[in-house]
Write a protein that holds these residues in place. Structure first.
Motif, PDB file in Angstrom:
ATOM      1  N   TRP A 281     -25.128  14.715  -8.241  1.00 14.71           N
ATOM      2  CA  TRP A 281     -25.459  13.885  -9.394  1.00 14.71           C
ATOM      3  C   TRP A 281     -26.289  14.639 -10.435  1.00 14.71           C
ATOM      4  CZ3 TRP A 281     -22.919   9.738 -10.570  1.00 14.71           C
ATOM      5  CH2 TRP A 281     -22.309   8.992  -9.565  1.00 14.71           C
ATOM      6  N   VAL A 282     -27.088  15.600 -10.012  1.00 14.48           N
ATOM      7  CA  VAL A 282     -27.889  16.368 -10.974  1.00 14.48           C
ATOM      8  C   VAL A 282     -26.976  17.127 -11.934  1.00 14.48           C
ATOM      9  CG1 VAL A 282     -29.522  18.273 -11.234  1.00 14.48           C
ATOM     10  CG2 VAL A 282     -29.861  16.565  -9.426  1.00 14.48           C
ATOM     11  N   GLN A 283     -25.948  17.759 -11.385  1.00 15.45           N
ATOM     12  CA  GLN A 283     -25.020  18.489 -12.248  1.00 15.45           C
ATOM     13  C   GLN A 283     -24.193  17.532 -13.101  1.00 15.45           C
ATOM     14  OE1 GLN A 283     -22.727  21.424 -10.151  1.00 15.45           O
ATOM     15  NE2 GLN A 283     -21.806  22.263 -12.002  1.00 15.45           N
ATOM     16  N   ILE A 284     -23.871  16.358 -12.560  1.00 17.52           N
ATOM     17  CA  ILE A 284     -23.135  15.361 -13.339  1.00 17.52           C
ATOM     18  C   ILE A 284     -23.964  14.912 -14.542  1.00 17.52           C
ATOM     19  CG2 ILE A 284     -22.311  12.967 -13.308  1.00 17.52           C
ATOM     20  CD1 ILE A 284     -21.186  13.511 -10.525  1.00 17.52           C
ATOM     21  N   VAL A 285     -25.269  14.710 -14.351  1.00 14.64           N
ATOM     22  CA  VAL A 285     -26.136  14.355 -15.479  1.00 14.64           C
ATOM     23  C   VAL A 285     -26.104  15.455 -16.532  1.00 14.64           C
ATOM     24  CG1 VAL A 285     -28.533  13.961 -16.200  1.00 14.64           C
ATOM     25  CG2 VAL A 285     -27.656  12.864 -14.136  1.00 14.64           C
ATOM     26  N   GLU A 286     -26.121  16.716 -16.103  1.00 18.22           N
ATOM     27  CA  GLU A 286     -26.075  17.830 -17.055  1.00 18.22           C
ATOM     28  C   GLU A 286     -24.779  17.809 -17.858  1.00 18.22           C
ATOM     29  OE1 GLU A 286     -26.634  21.273 -14.649  1.00 18.22           O
ATOM     30  OE2 GLU A 286     -28.776  20.904 -14.319  1.00 18.22           O
ATOM     31  N   TRP A 287     -23.675  17.490 -17.197  1.00 15.05           N
ATOM     32  CA  TRP A 287     -22.410  17.417 -17.927  1.00 15.05           C
ATOM     33  C   TRP A 287     -22.391  16.218 -18.884  1.00 15.05           C
ATOM     34  CZ3 TRP A 287     -19.114  20.910 -19.094  1.00 15.05           C
ATOM     35  CH2 TRP A 287     -18.899  21.999 -18.254  1.00 15.05           C
ATOM     36  N   TYR A 288     -23.019  15.110 -18.464  1.00 14.74           N
ATOM     37  CA  TYR A 288     -23.107  13.974 -19.386  1.00 14.74           C
ATOM     38  C   TYR A 288     -23.959  14.328 -20.603  1.00 14.74           C
ATOM     39  CZ  TYR A 288     -20.633  10.277 -16.923  1.00 14.74           C
ATOM     40  OH  TYR A 288     -19.641   9.495 -16.367  1.00 14.74           O
ATOM     41  N   ASP A 289     -24.974  15.153 -20.406  1.00 15.89           N
ATOM     42  CA  ASP A 289     -25.770  15.609 -21.547  1.00 15.89           C
ATOM     43  C   ASP A 289     -24.897  16.407 -22.521  1.00 15.89           C
ATOM     44  OD1 ASP A 289     -28.077  14.431 -20.604  1.00 15.89           O
ATOM     45  OD2 ASP A 289     -28.799  16.239 -19.591  1.00 15.89           O
ATOM     46  N   GLU A 290     -24.049  17.287 -21.976  1.00 16.06           N
ATOM     47  CA  GLU A 290     -23.118  18.052 -22.820  1.00 16.06           C
ATOM     48  C   GLU A 290     -22.159  17.116 -23.553  1.00 16.06           C
ATOM     49  OE1 GLU A 290     -22.938  21.170 -23.502  1.00 16.06           O
ATOM     50  OE2 GLU A 290     -23.974  22.303 -21.933  1.00 16.06           O
ATOM     51  N   LEU A 291     -21.659  16.141 -22.809  1.00 16.69           N
ATOM     52  CA  LEU A 291     -20.683  15.210 -23.385  1.00 16.69           C
ATOM     53  C   LEU A 291     -21.324  14.358 -24.467  1.00 16.69           C
ATOM     54  CD1 LEU A 291     -17.779  14.227 -23.210  1.00 16.69           C
ATOM     55  CD2 LEU A 291     -18.457  12.681 -21.367  1.00 16.69           C
ATOM     56  N   ALA A 292     -22.539  13.907 -24.251  1.00 17.50           N
ATOM     57  CA  ALA A 292     -23.250  13.124 -25.271  1.00 17.50           C
ATOM     58  C   ALA A 292     -23.495  13.955 -26.521  1.00 17.50           C
ATOM     59  CB  ALA A 292     -24.573  12.616 -24.703  1.00 17.50           C
ATOM     60  N   HIS A 293     -23.785  15.232 -26.334  1.00 22.95           N
ATOM     61  CA  HIS A 293     -23.978  16.124 -27.484  1.00 22.95           C
ATOM     62  C   HIS A 293     -22.687  16.284 -28.273  1.00 22.95           C
ATOM     63  CE1 HIS A 293     -25.456  19.481 -29.876  1.00 22.95           C
ATOM     64  NE2 HIS A 293     -24.407  20.179 -29.508  1.00 22.95           N
ATOM     65  N   LEU A 294     -21.566  16.336 -27.563  1.00 22.75           N
ATOM     66  CA  LEU A 294     -20.271  16.525 -28.223  1.00 22.75           C
ATOM     67  C   LEU A 294     -19.792  15.277 -28.944  1.00 22.75           C
ATOM     68  CD1 LEU A 294     -18.435  18.492 -25.381  1.00 22.75           C
ATOM     69  CD2 LEU A 294     -18.940  19.393 -27.670  1.00 22.75           C
ATOM     70  N   THR A 295     -20.068  14.099 -28.382  1.00 24.15           N
ATOM     71  CA  THR A 295     -19.465  12.870 -28.895  1.00 24.15           C
ATOM     72  C   THR A 295     -20.447  11.890 -29.515  1.00 24.15           C
ATOM     73  OG1 THR A 295     -19.708  11.680 -26.796  1.00 24.15           O
ATOM     74  CG2 THR A 295     -17.732  13.036 -27.073  1.00 24.15           C
ATOM     75  N   ASP A 296     -21.717  11.954 -29.108  1.00 25.65           N
ATOM     76  CA  ASP A 296     -22.719  10.970 -29.531  1.00 25.65           C
ATOM     77  C   ASP A 296     -22.203   9.554 -29.284  1.00 25.65           C
ATOM     78  OD1 ASP A 296     -25.212  10.194 -30.498  1.00 25.65           O
ATOM     79  OD2 ASP A 296     -24.472   9.965 -32.544  1.00 25.65           O
ATOM     80  N   SER A 297     -21.544   9.361 -28.136  1.00 22.46           N
ATOM     81  CA  SER A 297     -20.928   8.073 -27.810  1.00 22.46           C
ATOM     82  C   SER A 297     -21.879   7.204 -26.989  1.00 22.46           C
ATOM     83  CB  SER A 297     -19.643   8.303 -27.003  1.00 22.46           C
ATOM     84  OG  SER A 297     -19.217   7.115 -26.375  1.00 22.46           O
ATOM     85  N   PRO A 298     -22.077   5.945 -27.398  1.00 19.46           N
ATOM     86  CA  PRO A 298     -22.905   5.028 -26.603  1.00 19.46           C
ATOM     87  C   PRO A 298     -22.337   4.793 -25.201  1.00 19.46           C
ATOM     88  CG  PRO A 298     -22.559   4.151 -28.814  1.00 19.46           C
ATOM     89  CD  PRO A 298     -21.635   5.321 -28.656  1.00 19.46           C
ATOM     90  N   VAL A 299     -21.008   4.806 -25.077  1.00 15.72           N
ATOM     91  CA  VAL A 299     -20.387   4.606 -23.770  1.00 15.72           C
ATOM     92  C   VAL A 299     -20.721   5.775 -22.848  1.00 15.72           C
ATOM     93  CG1 VAL A 299     -18.197   4.375 -22.545  1.00 15.72           C
ATOM     94  CG2 VAL A 299     -18.533   3.184 -24.716  1.00 15.72           C
ATOM     95  N   VAL A 300     -20.721   6.989 -23.398  1.00 16.23           N
ATOM     96  CA  VAL A 300     -21.103   8.161 -22.606  1.00 16.23           C
ATOM     97  C   VAL A 300     -22.548   8.017 -22.133  1.00 16.23           C
ATOM     98  CG1 VAL A 300     -21.578  10.645 -22.730  1.00 16.23           C
ATOM     99  CG2 VAL A 300     -19.443   9.726 -23.661  1.00 16.23           C
ATOM    100  N   ARG A 301     -23.416   7.559 -23.027  1.00 16.07           N
ATOM    101  CA  ARG A 301     -24.829   7.402 -22.661  1.00 16.07           C
ATOM    102  C   ARG A 301     -25.011   6.292 -21.613  1.00 16.07           C
ATOM    103  NH1 ARG A 301     -27.747  10.658 -25.802  1.00 16.07           N
ATOM    104  NH2 ARG A 301     -26.839  11.335 -27.781  1.00 16.07           N
ATOM    105  N   LEU A 302     -24.150   5.293 -21.665  1.00 16.99           N
ATOM    106  CA  LEU A 302     -24.194   4.245 -20.645  1.00 16.99           C
ATOM    107  C   LEU A 302     -23.837   4.818 -19.272  1.00 16.99           C
ATOM    108  CD1 LEU A 302     -24.486   1.128 -20.139  1.00 16.99           C
ATOM    109  CD2 LEU A 302     -22.005   1.009 -20.422  1.00 16.99           C
ATOM    110  N   ASN A 303     -22.769   5.604 -19.230  1.00 18.14           N
ATOM    111  CA  ASN A 303     -22.374   6.232 -17.970  1.00 18.14           C
ATOM    112  C   ASN A 303     -23.426   7.239 -17.507  1.00 18.14           C
ATOM    113  OD1 ASN A 303     -19.941   4.828 -17.786  1.00 18.14           O
ATOM    114  ND2 ASN A 303     -18.867   6.317 -19.056  1.00 18.14           N
ATOM    115  N   ARG A 304     -24.076   7.889 -18.457  1.00 18.04           N
ATOM    116  CA  ARG A 304     -25.147   8.821 -18.110  1.00 18.04           C
ATOM    117  C   ARG A 304     -26.301   8.085 -17.434  1.00 18.04           C
ATOM    118  NH1 ARG A 304     -30.005  10.256 -20.031  1.00 18.04           N
ATOM    119  NH2 ARG A 304     -30.703  12.406 -19.665  1.00 18.04           N
ATOM    120  N   ALA A 305     -26.589   6.875 -17.876  1.00 22.32           N
ATOM    121  CA  ALA A 305     -27.671   6.106 -17.266  1.00 22.32           C
ATOM    122  C   ALA A 305     -27.393   5.849 -15.785  1.00 22.32           C
ATOM    123  CB  ALA A 305     -27.863   4.781 -18.008  1.00 22.32           C
ATOM    124  N   VAL A 306     -26.135   5.587 -15.457  1.00 25.98           N
ATOM    125  CA  VAL A 306     -25.760   5.407 -14.052  1.00 25.98           C
ATOM    126  C   VAL A 306     -26.016   6.701 -13.282  1.00 25.98           C
ATOM    127  CG1 VAL A 306     -23.879   4.905 -12.453  1.00 25.98           C
ATOM    128  CG2 VAL A 306     -24.029   3.669 -14.626  1.00 25.98           C
TER     129      VAL A 306
END
Length: 381
Positions: A281-306
């Motif tokens: 999960w630690v690495q998954i959070v890091e990838w969500y950080d990359e994805l949020a940077h690329l898209t600035d998507s609220p849905v991505v940030r929601l999944n990141r919270a999980v």
């Protein structure tokens, strides 16, 4: 009749007519006429060059229709000489159809329908069944889309991102009727990947394969949803997972990260875990950080919270969730899950019930309702 062969030849034949000067709508009508003729003639008189036969018949039908319409005399001047019969050039114009069908002037739903018709070779009835709408409604949608792109130049600069978005929409429709749209999206994306050397095309194909690999385990025999953590991983398609990982690694090695590659990396980390407890999960959070940077998507940030809730504990997840708009789809469901993880069962049960009322489909609603009932049973037992 080999329906798979006809479907595979359809986009190439359509592209030849458009390249020769036919507008999209007229070309598509002519190709459909040629397919009907093929069904009638081929069983008793199969051609040596199937594509060439279809091109010749479709072109003649297009010319007949053009010459019969006195209001189209200017177009008739461009096409008054029929090309001599013979082998069809090996040039594959299918790629152009992808970009034409994903033209920015089309709505997403129209672009998806036109792609399935023109590139996928599906019938209007099949597409209508897949989208659970009347055939007449889908026919109108496709007709409007064809009229919209009829005036578009065939050499219009292409936007790969738009094409990928359309294919992603097709994939997310999943399965209904007699057409598996997820499998169809994978087939079309493979076709695109064979023609376009682009890391995001590879990223999308990897993402589709990795998600599709878990399909058999996503639902119980009664049709109910099975959360990722509870899925029987022995039912995952390891061949599709291995292919998806290989494609992803090759794309990431090019160091041109895009959102589909980042999503595929997250899916690969889930696929790599032998059990839910082994998930990184630690690495998954890091990838969500990359994805949020690329898209600035609220849905991505929601999944990141999980993911944060799994990596750093439910309270950290709730803190990440608090920064997001509560009106986001699935926000209430995520809050319920994190509250349950934190031990607040009463609040979690209430939120699960509320999320069920907001659910956009029956399967999700049933799942959330069962979650609420499960907690209420524990609280009252």
């Amino acid at each position: 009749m080999d329906e798979a062969l006809l479907r595979s030849l359809t986009p190439g034949v359509l592209a030849v007519l458009v390249r020769r000067g036919a507008d999209f709508a007229a070309a598509e009508d002519a190709v459909q006429d040629a397919l009907v003729e093929a069904v009638r003639v081929w069983p008793t008189d199969p051609p040596r060059d199937a594509k060439g036969w279809l091109v010749t018949v479709a072109w003649r039908r297009f010319l007949d229709a053009t010459r019969a319409d006195t209001a189209r005399r200017r177009r008739e001047e461009r096409v008054d000489e029929e090309p001599a019969p013979g082998p069809t050039p090996a040039t594959d114009d299918t790629l152009h159809l992808y970009f034409l069908c994903a033209h920015p002037s089309l709505t997403p739903s129209s672009a998806v329908a036109l792609t399935l018709r023109a590139v996928g070779g599906l019938t209007t009835r099949q597409i209508a069944q897949a989208y659970l709408v009347p055939e007449a409604t889908m026919a109108q949608r496709i007709s409007r889309a064809k009229r919209t792109v009829s005036g578009v130049r065939f050499d219009t600069p292409a936007d790969v991102a738009t094409v990928l978005r359309v294919l992603y929409l097709v994939f997310n429709e999943g399965y209904s009727g007699d057409i598996d749209l997820a499998a169809e999206a994978i087939r079309l994306t493979r076709q695109l990947a064979a023609q376009v050397d682009h890391p995001e095309v590879a990223g999308l194909l990897a993402l589709m394969l990795l998600h599709h690999a878990r399909r058999a385990a996503r639902t119980a025999p009664d049709g109910s949803l099975v959360p990722l953590a509870e899925q029987d991983r022995d039912r995952w398609d390891t061949v599709a997972i291995a292919e998806g990982v290989d494609i992803l690694q090759a794309a990431l090695a090019r160091d041109r990260l895009g959102e589909f590659q980042a999503q595929a990396a997250i899916a690969a980390l889930h696929a790599d875990a032998l059990t839910a407890e082994d998930t990184d999960w630690v690495q998954i959070v890091e990838w969500y950080d990359e994805l949020a940077h690329l898209t600035d998507s609220p849905v991505v940030r929601l999944n990141r919270a999980v993911a944060v809730g799994e990596a750093d504990g439910p309270r950290a997840g709730l803190a990440a969730l608090a920064a997001l708009d509560e009106s986001l789809p699935r926000h209430t469901a995520v809050a319920a899950y994190l509250r349950e993880r934190d031990g607040d069962l009463a609040t979690a049960a209430r939120l699960y019930a509320e999320a069920a009322r907001k659910a956009s489909n029956l399967a999700e609603r049933d799942h959330l309702t069962r979650q609420a009932a499960r907690l209420n049973t524990r609280l009252n037992g």
